[in-house]
Scaffold this motif. Sequence first.
Motif, PDB file in Angstrom:
ATOM      1  N   SER A   1     -86.243   0.432 -26.110  1.00 46.35           N
ATOM      2  CA  SER A   1     -87.418  -0.391 -26.413  1.00 46.35           C
ATOM      3  C   SER A   1     -88.257   0.220 -27.527  1.00 46.35           C
ATOM      4  O   SER A   1     -88.691  -0.479 -28.453  1.00 46.35           O
ATOM      5  CB  SER A   1     -88.274  -0.560 -25.148  1.00 46.35           C
ATOM      6  N   SER A   2     -88.483   1.529 -27.469  1.00 47.50           N
ATOM      7  CA  SER A   2     -89.313   2.182 -28.486  1.00 47.50           C
ATOM      8  C   SER A   2     -88.689   2.076 -29.871  1.00 47.50           C
ATOM      9  O   SER A   2     -89.388   1.834 -30.862  1.00 47.50           O
ATOM     10  CB  SER A   2     -89.532   3.649 -28.112  1.00 47.50           C
ATOM     11  N   LEU A   3     -87.376   2.264 -29.959  1.00 43.96           N
ATOM     12  CA  LEU A   3     -86.712   2.178 -31.258  1.00 43.96           C
ATOM     13  C   LEU A   3     -86.665   0.751 -31.767  1.00 43.96           C
ATOM     14  O   LEU A   3     -86.823   0.512 -32.977  1.00 43.96           O
ATOM     15  CB  LEU A   3     -85.296   2.757 -31.149  1.00 43.96           C
ATOM     16  N   GLU A   4     -86.436  -0.212 -30.882  1.00 42.41           N
ATOM     17  CA  GLU A   4     -86.444  -1.610 -31.312  1.00 42.41           C
ATOM     18  C   GLU A   4     -87.802  -1.982 -31.892  1.00 42.41           C
ATOM     19  O   GLU A   4     -87.892  -2.581 -32.975  1.00 42.41           O
ATOM     20  CB  GLU A   4     -86.109  -2.529 -30.139  1.00 42.41           C
ATOM     21  N   ILE A   5     -88.863  -1.629 -31.183  1.00 49.86           N
ATOM     22  CA  ILE A   5     -90.212  -1.950 -31.657  1.00 49.86           C
ATOM     23  C   ILE A   5     -90.544  -1.164 -32.915  1.00 49.86           C
ATOM     24  O   ILE A   5     -91.094  -1.701 -33.883  1.00 49.86           O
ATOM     25  CB  ILE A   5     -91.239  -1.678 -30.542  1.00 49.86           C
ATOM     26  N   GLY A   6     -90.215   0.137 -32.922  1.00 47.22           N
ATOM     27  CA  GLY A   6     -90.548   0.968 -34.073  1.00 47.22           C
ATOM     28  C   GLY A   6     -89.828   0.526 -35.339  1.00 47.22           C
ATOM     29  O   GLY A   6     -90.453   0.403 -36.402  1.00 47.22           O
ATOM     30  N   ILE A   7     -88.529   0.279 -35.245  1.00 48.35           N
ATOM     31  CA  ILE A   7     -87.763  -0.125 -36.425  1.00 48.35           C
ATOM     32  C   ILE A   7     -88.187  -1.514 -36.894  1.00 48.35           C
ATOM     33  O   ILE A   7     -88.385  -1.751 -38.098  1.00 48.35           O
ATOM     34  CB  ILE A   7     -86.256  -0.080 -36.119  1.00 48.35           C
ATOM     35  N   ALA A   8     -88.342  -2.459 -35.954  1.00 45.31           N
ATOM     36  CA  ALA A   8     -88.713  -3.823 -36.335  1.00 45.31           C
ATOM     37  C   ALA A   8     -90.109  -3.873 -36.950  1.00 45.31           C
ATOM     38  O   ALA A   8     -90.315  -4.519 -37.992  1.00 45.31           O
ATOM     39  CB  ALA A   8     -88.635  -4.742 -35.118  1.00 45.31           C
ATOM     40  N   SER A   9     -91.072  -3.198 -36.337  1.00 49.25           N
ATOM     41  CA  SER A   9     -92.436  -3.232 -36.866  1.00 49.25           C
ATOM     42  C   SER A   9     -92.528  -2.539 -38.219  1.00 49.25           C
ATOM     43  O   SER A   9     -93.241  -3.002 -39.115  1.00 49.25           O
ATOM     44  CB  SER A   9     -93.403  -2.597 -35.871  1.00 49.25           C
ATOM     45  N   ALA A  10     -91.806  -1.434 -38.399  1.00 51.49           N
ATOM     46  CA  ALA A  10     -91.819  -0.754 -39.694  1.00 51.49           C
ATOM     47  C   ALA A  10     -91.177  -1.623 -40.778  1.00 51.49           C
ATOM     48  O   ALA A  10     -91.673  -1.685 -41.907  1.00 51.49           O
ATOM     49  CB  ALA A  10     -91.084   0.582 -39.592  1.00 51.49           C
ATOM     50  N   ALA A  11     -90.077  -2.307 -40.433  1.00 51.33           N
ATOM     51  CA  ALA A  11     -89.420  -3.177 -41.405  1.00 51.33           C
ATOM     52  C   ALA A  11     -90.319  -4.347 -41.790  1.00 51.33           C
ATOM     53  O   ALA A  11     -90.430  -4.699 -42.977  1.00 51.33           O
ATOM     54  CB  ALA A  11     -88.101  -3.683 -40.837  1.00 51.33           C
TER      55      ALA A  11
END
Length: 350
Positions: free
Chosen positions: A131-141
């Motif tokens: 969950s953290s990586l999905e949110i982190g990568i998507a929000s940064a992109a």
Amino acid sequence: MTVAPEAQTGLALEEETGPAIAGRSPWALARRRLLRNRIALAALVLFLAIVAVSFGAPLYANHIAHTDPFSSNISGTTTVNGKQVPVLQAGGGKLGLGEIPIGPTWQGNYFLGSDNQGRDVAARVLYGGRSSLEIGIASAAIACFLALVVGLVAGYFGGFVDSFLSRLMDLIWSFPLYLLAISIATVLLTTPQGINLGFTHLNASSLWVPTLIIALVYIPYVFRPVRGQVLSVREKEYVEASISQGASNLRLMFAEILPNVISTVIVMLPLMIATTVLTESALSFLSIGVQPPQASWGTVIEDGQGLLYTRPWVAIAPGIMIVLTVLSLNVLGDGIRDALDPRAKLRMKR
């Protein structure tokens, strides 16, 4: 034998202008420099390993731990060294009051022990990383993409457009980061029916809520360097030559300016992912990010807050994962910066 700084600079310049790079594009040269940076490659391998084990969480939970990390297992038992032991054990002391979760077994089931709900900590850490990586990568992109578009428009047109967009970014930037995120999250999480945004429906349990909140608050962080690069590139001779040939605004923006500023966004992307992962963990720790029954590294740390003296691994394990993720992304970002801007290395050698 030592080499003088001037000689080192000369060797570096010779390496960058020799026959080995003849006929290669700037992107090929950047890839060549990055592949020769062993520290950056090690950081990339570490980050990819964290992504792989996090997205492999269902395999671990279903085929190794044989547990459901989202359901309470207060009265359950597990096998440790051939013996059936309760997941929540009687408290210590003479009175034996309270219950203490089972500690790390260092086996397939309950490898890192359980939390106060009897859930497998290792499985929850892996699902939390997902969950953290999905949110982190998507929000940064999303933040980098929107900042690139807004910075390109503001820097190219200038004047009123630049002033309006810059003041809008300053307005977002002027709010304390976490206070702004908490305010937006509170509104979204307390809306009974959720919010429709055309392509998706946002409710309290949707991962789009923390993703869009974090993306919004970090747009100004990427906008400023992109706008500065656009203002600089806009004055270059090849842009003026294209203008003299009658090139349209769209062609100037996307064919002449964009290829020369995209490297700034590429360098900032891994750094922004590291920042957004930290932000997501902080918001989830405050219970305004990922909502139960889902897990993130922040929620697992919050679960282990009351177990620091008895079962510290509940909070330590996700903390270690956050540290490794942020460290690998920052080192990788530095390596990408050095690969795309070889002059930085030369300046250091001088």
